[in-house]
Design a protein around this motif. Structure first.
Motif, PDB file in Angstrom:
ATOM      1  N   ALA A   1       0.845  -1.206   0.000  1.00 35.94           N
ATOM      2  CA  ALA A   1       0.000   0.000   0.000  1.00 35.94           C
ATOM      3  C   ALA A   1       0.876   1.250   0.000  1.00 35.94           C
ATOM      4  O   ALA A   1       0.575   2.243  -0.680  1.00 35.94           O
ATOM      5  N   LEU A   2       1.961   1.208   0.757  1.00 37.99           N
ATOM      6  CA  LEU A   2       2.877   2.349   0.814  1.00 37.99           C
ATOM      7  C   LEU A   2       3.530   2.587  -0.546  1.00 37.99           C
ATOM      8  O   LEU A   2       3.609   3.719  -1.033  1.00 37.99           O
ATOM      9  N   ARG A   3       3.972   1.500  -1.152  1.00 36.20           N
ATOM     10  CA  ARG A   3       4.622   1.633  -2.466  1.00 36.20           C
ATOM     11  C   ARG A   3       3.641   2.137  -3.516  1.00 36.20           C
ATOM     12  O   ARG A   3       3.982   2.967  -4.356  1.00 36.20           O
ATOM     13  N   GLU A   4       2.408   1.634  -3.433  1.00 35.69           N
ATOM     14  CA  GLU A   4       1.386   2.069  -4.386  1.00 35.69           C
ATOM     15  C   GLU A   4       1.090   3.565  -4.202  1.00 35.69           C
ATOM     16  O   GLU A   4       0.919   4.305  -5.183  1.00 35.69           O
ATOM     17  N   ALA A   5       1.062   4.013  -2.946  1.00 35.26           N
ATOM     18  CA  ALA A   5       0.760   5.424  -2.666  1.00 35.26           C
ATOM     19  C   ALA A   5       1.879   6.327  -3.184  1.00 35.26           C
ATOM     20  O   ALA A   5       1.622   7.405  -3.711  1.00 35.26           O
ATOM     21  N   VAL A   6       3.114   5.880  -3.043  1.00 39.90           N
ATOM     22  CA  VAL A   6       4.229   6.717  -3.486  1.00 39.90           C
ATOM     23  C   VAL A   6       4.248   6.797  -5.027  1.00 39.90           C
ATOM     24  O   VAL A   6       4.520   7.857  -5.602  1.00 39.90           O
ATOM     25  N   THR A   7       3.892   5.707  -5.668  1.00 39.80           N
ATOM     26  CA  THR A   7       3.802   5.728  -7.136  1.00 39.80           C
ATOM     27  C   THR A   7       2.652   6.624  -7.584  1.00 39.80           C
ATOM     28  O   THR A   7       2.795   7.425  -8.515  1.00 39.80           O
ATOM     29  N   GLY A   8       1.522   6.506  -6.910  1.00 40.91           N
ATOM     30  CA  GLY A   8       0.368   7.330  -7.239  1.00 40.91           C
ATOM     31  C   GLY A   8       0.698   8.814  -7.113  1.00 40.91           C
ATOM     32  O   GLY A   8       0.340   9.627  -7.974  1.00 40.91           O
ATOM     33  N   ARG A   9       1.431   9.175  -6.057  1.00 36.00           N
ATOM     34  CA  ARG A   9       1.806  10.580  -5.818  1.00 36.00           C
ATOM     35  C   ARG A   9       2.708  11.091  -6.949  1.00 36.00           C
ATOM     36  O   ARG A   9       2.561  12.210  -7.434  1.00 36.00           O
TER      37      ARG A   9
ATOM     38  N   GLU B   1       9.790   2.851 -12.462  1.00 30.10           N
ATOM     39  CA  GLU B   1       9.431   1.860 -13.477  1.00 30.10           C
ATOM     40  C   GLU B   1       9.194   0.496 -12.850  1.00 30.10           C
ATOM     41  O   GLU B   1       8.259  -0.207 -13.218  1.00 30.10           O
ATOM     42  N   VAL B   2      10.037   0.122 -11.897  1.00 30.31           N
ATOM     43  CA  VAL B   2       9.856  -1.158 -11.195  1.00 30.31           C
ATOM     44  C   VAL B   2       8.555  -1.132 -10.400  1.00 30.31           C
ATOM     45  O   VAL B   2       7.749  -2.063 -10.464  1.00 30.31           O
ATOM     46  N   LEU B   3       8.333  -0.046  -9.667  1.00 29.96           N
ATOM     47  CA  LEU B   3       7.121   0.037  -8.837  1.00 29.96           C
ATOM     48  C   LEU B   3       5.861  -0.044  -9.694  1.00 29.96           C
ATOM     49  O   LEU B   3       4.882  -0.685  -9.318  1.00 29.96           O
ATOM     50  N   MET B   4       5.899   0.594 -10.860  1.00 27.69           N
ATOM     51  CA  MET B   4       4.698   0.603 -11.698  1.00 27.69           C
ATOM     52  C   MET B   4       4.367  -0.790 -12.215  1.00 27.69           C
ATOM     53  O   MET B   4       3.209  -1.109 -12.419  1.00 27.69           O
ATOM     54  N   GLY B   5       5.394  -1.605 -12.400  1.00 24.83           N
ATOM     55  CA  GLY B   5       5.161  -2.992 -12.795  1.00 24.83           C
ATOM     56  C   GLY B   5       4.407  -3.787 -11.746  1.00 24.83           C
ATOM     57  O   GLY B   5       3.738  -4.759 -12.069  1.00 24.83           O
ATOM     58  N   GLU B   6       4.466  -3.346 -10.480  1.00 20.19           N
ATOM     59  CA  GLU B   6       3.814  -4.089  -9.382  1.00 20.19           C
ATOM     60  C   GLU B   6       2.390  -3.620  -9.129  1.00 20.19           C
ATOM     61  O   GLU B   6       1.699  -4.193  -8.301  1.00 20.19           O
ATOM     62  N   SER B   7       1.979  -2.550  -9.763  1.00 23.76           N
ATOM     63  CA  SER B   7       0.792  -1.873  -9.271  1.00 23.76           C
ATOM     64  C   SER B   7      -0.213  -1.623 -10.392  1.00 23.76           C
ATOM     65  O   SER B   7       0.103  -1.721 -11.570  1.00 23.76           O
TER      66      SER B   7
ATOM     67  N   HIS C   1      -3.645   6.004 -14.118  1.00 18.15           N
ATOM     68  CA  HIS C   1      -2.948   7.165 -14.688  1.00 18.15           C
ATOM     69  C   HIS C   1      -3.252   7.287 -16.184  1.00 18.15           C
ATOM     70  O   HIS C   1      -3.595   8.370 -16.677  1.00 18.15           O
ATOM     71  N   ILE C   2      -3.159   6.189 -16.895  1.00 21.09           N
ATOM     72  CA  ILE C   2      -3.404   6.216 -18.344  1.00 21.09           C
ATOM     73  C   ILE C   2      -4.865   6.566 -18.626  1.00 21.09           C
ATOM     74  O   ILE C   2      -5.151   7.369 -19.517  1.00 21.09           O
ATOM     75  N   ARG C   3      -5.775   5.997 -17.836  1.00 25.53           N
ATOM     76  CA  ARG C   3      -7.192   6.355 -18.013  1.00 25.53           C
ATOM     77  C   ARG C   3      -7.403   7.860 -17.821  1.00 25.53           C
ATOM     78  O   ARG C   3      -8.141   8.491 -18.564  1.00 25.53           O
ATOM     79  N   GLU C   4      -6.739   8.420 -16.803  1.00 21.67           N
ATOM     80  CA  GLU C   4      -6.849   9.858 -16.534  1.00 21.67           C
ATOM     81  C   GLU C   4      -6.327  10.669 -17.731  1.00 21.67           C
ATOM     82  O   GLU C   4      -6.974  11.611 -18.185  1.00 21.67           O
ATOM     83  N   LEU C   5      -5.152  10.293 -18.241  1.00 22.19           N
ATOM     84  CA  LEU C   5      -4.562  11.039 -19.357  1.00 22.19           C
ATOM     85  C   LEU C   5      -5.433  10.935 -20.619  1.00 22.19           C
ATOM     86  O   LEU C   5      -5.689  11.936 -21.291  1.00 22.19           O
TER      87      LEU C   5
END
Lengths: 195, 195
Positions: free
Chosen positions: B54-62, B112-118, B124-128
């Motif tokens: 959850a922490l890693r996902e939040a940091v990627t989201g930010r 890039e590594v984190l995004m592979g996990e999440s 993000h792509i849907r938003e863009l």
């Protein structure tokens, strides 16, 4: 070691190399493995390809040339107007890449590794962009396309369709949505080229 | 362990996590490292983020949200006609990605590594693509664009510009030719949308 019944041609060596790469992977495959598969000495292989790198480069070049030949055929054989020809060409490129990736994923992954070692991929891309340029120039001559700089436009069409030919996207090519995405991008680009 | 002077907010935890990721890399960074960097117990961190994932996902989201905010600003603040706005938006997206990749390559590789996990990357792509669709619909309303299916066209513009926002191409973003390539693709797409 029994002498081979057929003469040892470069083509036979390249075929055997592809087999060996598929079986052992790019990290482990050696020239000795190729020679063994052909029932010849490794010296016989080196007479045709002076180094292991040269052999690997030749096998990658052969793999890319197969796609180029299918595309050249569309470029020269088709009597269609340039927009239809360009669409057919992009479809054929996408189909060729998708089949290579889907039908034999190990070999495809192997070629991805080999391409990282070699400059043949740059030559391949120059060839493809050159073919695109020819079709765009044809379209300008026909009055179908309005393009100031055909070379830049060819590069732009190649770049804009990366999702449908760059191996980095191979995982997306089996998704159901990909066909509609391909059509949407191609339609938009053809509209952009149109006179 | 001394108690921190500032209250332990999610934002402070996310900042510390980004630092820790940059220093240790995604494979080695732990919640204990984050807690140590903040001078708190790892229990305190877990009160805000229930799992390491959850922490890693939040940091990627930010990290992704920062880019989204810059783009939303263009979408809503600009009084320009849709074609100019869309061009500005694509430039801003490319610039944001290029800066992230060029200024801090370790952190970029980490993300890039984190995004592979999440799944945050999909959001993000849907938003863009949603923002692109809004601009295309604006252009249709203004009579600047002629587009039958704005959702499909938005996806097509996003797909066709992958070379300028997909991290897979980060190595190309520092090449001198990239600016001209970006302009050529953007020009072609805007022509394709034009009424």
């Amino acid at each position: 070691m029994t002498p081979p019944s057929d003469p040892l041609t470069p083509e036979r060596i390249l075929e055997a190399t592809e087999d060996v790469l598929r079986r052992y992977g790019p990290a482990k495959a050696t020239v000795v493995d190729v020679a063994r598969a052909l029932g010849v000495s490794h010296g016989s292989v080196y007479r045709h390809f002076r180094t292991k790198a040269a052999l690997r480069e030749a096998v990658t070049g052969r793999w890319l040339t197969r796609t180029e030949l299918a595309l050249t055929e569309i470029l020269h054989a088709s009597a269609q107007p340039a927009p239809a020809k360009l669409r057919k060409w992009l479809e054929t490129l996408f189909e060729a890449k998708r089949h290579k990736a889907g039908d034999d994923p190990e070999l495809f992954a192997t070629y991805e590794v080999l391409m990282g070692e070699s400059t043949v991929i740059e030559k391949h891309i120059r060839e493809l962009v050159g073919q695109l340029r020819e079709m765009i120039e044809e379209g300008v001559t026909e009055g179908q396309f309005a393009v100031d700089d055909p070379a830049a436009a060819a590069q732009a069409v190649f770049d804009a369709t990366a999702r449908f030919h760059d191996p980095a996207y191979a995982a997306d090519w089996q998704k159901p949505a990909i066909a509609a995405e391909f059509t949407a991008v191609t339609d938009l680009l053809l509209r952009g080229l149109r006179a």
